[in-house]
Write an enzyme that holds these catalytic residues in place. Structure first.
Site, PDB file in Angstrom:
ATOM      1  N   ASN A   1       0.875  -1.175   0.000  1.00  0.00           N
ATOM      2  CA  ASN A   1       0.000   0.000   0.000  1.00  0.00           C
ATOM      3  C   ASN A   1       0.910   1.222   0.000  1.00  0.00           C
ATOM      4  OD1 ASN A   1      -1.848   2.048   0.442  1.00  0.00           O
ATOM      5  ND2 ASN A   1      -2.121   1.593   2.624  1.00  0.00           N
ATOM      6  N   TRP A   2       0.965   1.877  -1.138  1.00  0.00           N
ATOM      7  CA  TRP A   2       1.891   3.010  -1.259  1.00  0.00           C
ATOM      8  C   TRP A   2       1.364   4.280  -0.597  1.00  0.00           C
ATOM      9  CZ3 TRP A   2       4.396   3.168  -6.845  1.00  0.00           C
ATOM     10  CH2 TRP A   2       5.344   2.143  -6.916  1.00  0.00           C
ATOM     11  N   LYS A   3       0.102   4.303  -0.254  1.00  0.00           N
ATOM     12  CA  LYS A   3      -0.510   5.524   0.310  1.00  0.00           C
ATOM     13  C   LYS A   3      -0.262   6.696  -0.649  1.00  0.00           C
ATOM     14  CE  LYS A   3       0.595   3.660   4.809  1.00  0.00           C
ATOM     15  NZ  LYS A   3       0.299   3.793   6.183  1.00  0.00           N
TER      16      LYS A   3
ATOM     17  N   HIS B   1      -9.400   1.179   4.602  1.00  0.00           N
ATOM     18  CA  HIS B   1      -8.140   1.399   5.329  1.00  0.00           C
ATOM     19  C   HIS B   1      -8.408   2.375   6.475  1.00  0.00           C
ATOM     20  CE1 HIS B   1      -4.035   2.602   6.209  1.00  0.00           C
ATOM     21  NE2 HIS B   1      -3.648   1.495   5.602  1.00  0.00           N
TER      22      HIS B   1
ATOM     23  N   GLU C   1      -6.824   4.781   7.526  1.00  0.00           N
ATOM     24  CA  GLU C   1      -6.575   6.197   7.202  1.00  0.00           C
ATOM     25  C   GLU C   1      -7.762   6.803   6.482  1.00  0.00           C
ATOM     26  OE1 GLU C   1      -2.773   5.759   5.238  1.00  0.00           O
ATOM     27  OE2 GLU C   1      -1.890   5.123   7.138  1.00  0.00           O
TER      28      GLU C   1
ATOM     29  N   GLU D   1      -5.425  -4.917  10.422  1.00  0.00           N
ATOM     30  CA  GLU D   1      -4.408  -3.879  10.620  1.00  0.00           C
ATOM     31  C   GLU D   1      -4.676  -3.103  11.904  1.00  0.00           C
ATOM     32  OE1 GLU D   1      -2.375  -2.711   6.748  1.00  0.00           O
ATOM     33  OE2 GLU D   1      -4.124  -1.465   6.914  1.00  0.00           O
TER      34      GLU D   1
ATOM     35  N   GLY E   1       2.343   2.327  10.485  1.00  0.00           N
ATOM     36  CA  GLY E   1       3.267   3.454  10.314  1.00  0.00           C
ATOM     37  C   GLY E   1       3.966   3.888  11.590  1.00  0.00           C
TER      38      GLY E   1
ATOM     39  N   SER F   1       3.336  -2.114  10.207  1.00  0.00           N
ATOM     40  CA  SER F   1       4.803  -2.124  10.362  1.00  0.00           C
ATOM     41  C   SER F   1       5.423  -3.485  10.049  1.00  0.00           C
ATOM     42  CB  SER F   1       5.200  -1.636  11.761  1.00  0.00           C
ATOM     43  OG  SER F   1       4.764  -0.297  11.952  1.00  0.00           O
TER      44      SER F   1
ATOM     45  N   GLY G   1       2.845  -1.104   4.145  1.00  0.00           N
ATOM     46  CA  GLY G   1       2.946   0.302   3.761  1.00  0.00           C
ATOM     47  C   GLY G   1       4.385   0.688   3.486  1.00  0.00           C
ATOM     48  N   GLY G   2       5.046   1.237   4.490  1.00  0.00           N
ATOM     49  CA  GLY G   2       6.399   1.777   4.345  1.00  0.00           C
ATOM     50  C   GLY G   2       7.376   0.856   3.612  1.00  0.00           C
TER      51      GLY G   2
END
Ligand code: PEP
Length: 258
Positions: free
Chosen positions: A13-15, A99, A101, A170, A176, A216, A237-238
């Site tokens: 997930n590149w956001k 998600h 976010e 999640e 994150g 994470s 993500g990251g």
């Protein structure tokens, strides 16, 4: 994970990261590093403007491209929104729905459910997210909260379509933050999610649905998380922004299958 009954999926997930030009660079690098042989399914969910570059670059590979959101309406006056048939036409295979976010921006369980139904109708694979806050975990209501999110998100999804859905657990406190759930904590909730699916549908369906862990996950902790029986992959993500790290996570999934 249990490859006998369900797919292992490593999804990025590149956001809101990377431009179309950076997408091309990343995909070219990734292509050169992808492990051969025993593959898990690989998804990269990217910002909407990066979808064409990602699809073009990964055309001849087994990496499926996805979006990070969709609108549940088929078309109309929804400025700035993207419908599921547009994503399909652009070459998407997956779409992340619900998600945390986006939920923080006001997305409700009803919205999530409508988007899941619309994605399935269009032939996309929804990666439906759920997760608790730290406060909810500390007050001991994680199980109830997650069960409620799953039931609400899957409302009206028929048995023949539930097999196409991927669920991602999640915990919000782990996204994150660098604070990963322990393999035991992640396994416990993923197992509970499978139980909810079993009660809603059947043992056969529950056994076949892929449940991912996200929060994470990285090249260092992926192996242990993916070794858990009810964790069928990761939503990352990251670490999905760096080809070397993303590939190491894919390799961890492959090693777990050996
Ligand atoms: C995510 O965005 O879904 C996520 C899990 O992020 P990170 O891996 O950076 O915690």
């Amino acid at each position: 994970m249990n490859r006998k009954y369900r797919k292992t999926i490593i999804a990025g997930n590149w956001k809101m990261n990377k431009t179309p030009s950076e997408t091309k660079e990343f995909m070219t690098a990734l292509k050169g590093m992808l492990p051969r042989g025993r593959w898990c399914d690989i998804a990269l969910c990217v910002p909407a403007v990066c979808i064409p570059a990602a699809v073009r670059a990964m055309r001849e590979t087994r990496v499926g491209i996805g979006a990070e959101n969709c609108n549940a309406n088929p078309s109309g006056a929804y400025t700035g929104e993207i419908a599921t048939n547009m994503l399909v036409d652009a070459g998407c295979k997956y779409v992340i729905i619900g998600h945390s976010e986006r939920r923080a921006m006001g997305e409700t369980n009803e919205d999530v459910n409508a988007k899941v139904l619309a994605a399935l109708e269009a032939g996309l694979i929804p990666i439906m997210c759920c997760g608790e806050t730290l406060e909810q975990r500390e007050t001991g209501i994680t199980s109830e909260w997650i069960a409620m999110q799953i039931k609400a998100g899957l409302k009206g999804v028929p048995e023949e379509k539930i097999r196409k859905i991927v669920i991602a657990y999640e915990p919000i406190w782990a996204i994150g933050t660098g604070r990963t759930a322990t393999p035991e904590q992640a396994q416990e909730v993923c197992e509970e999610i499978r139980t909810v699916v079993r009660k809603l549908y059947s043992s056969k369906v529950a056994r076949a649905v892929s449940i991912l862990y996200g929060g994470s996950m990285n090249d260092k902790n992926a192996y242990e998380l993916l070794a858990q029986p009810d964790i069928d992959g990761g939503l990352i993500g990251g670490a999905s922004l760096v080809p070397e790290k993303f590939v190491k996570i894919i390799e961890s999934a492959n090693q777990n299958a050996e």
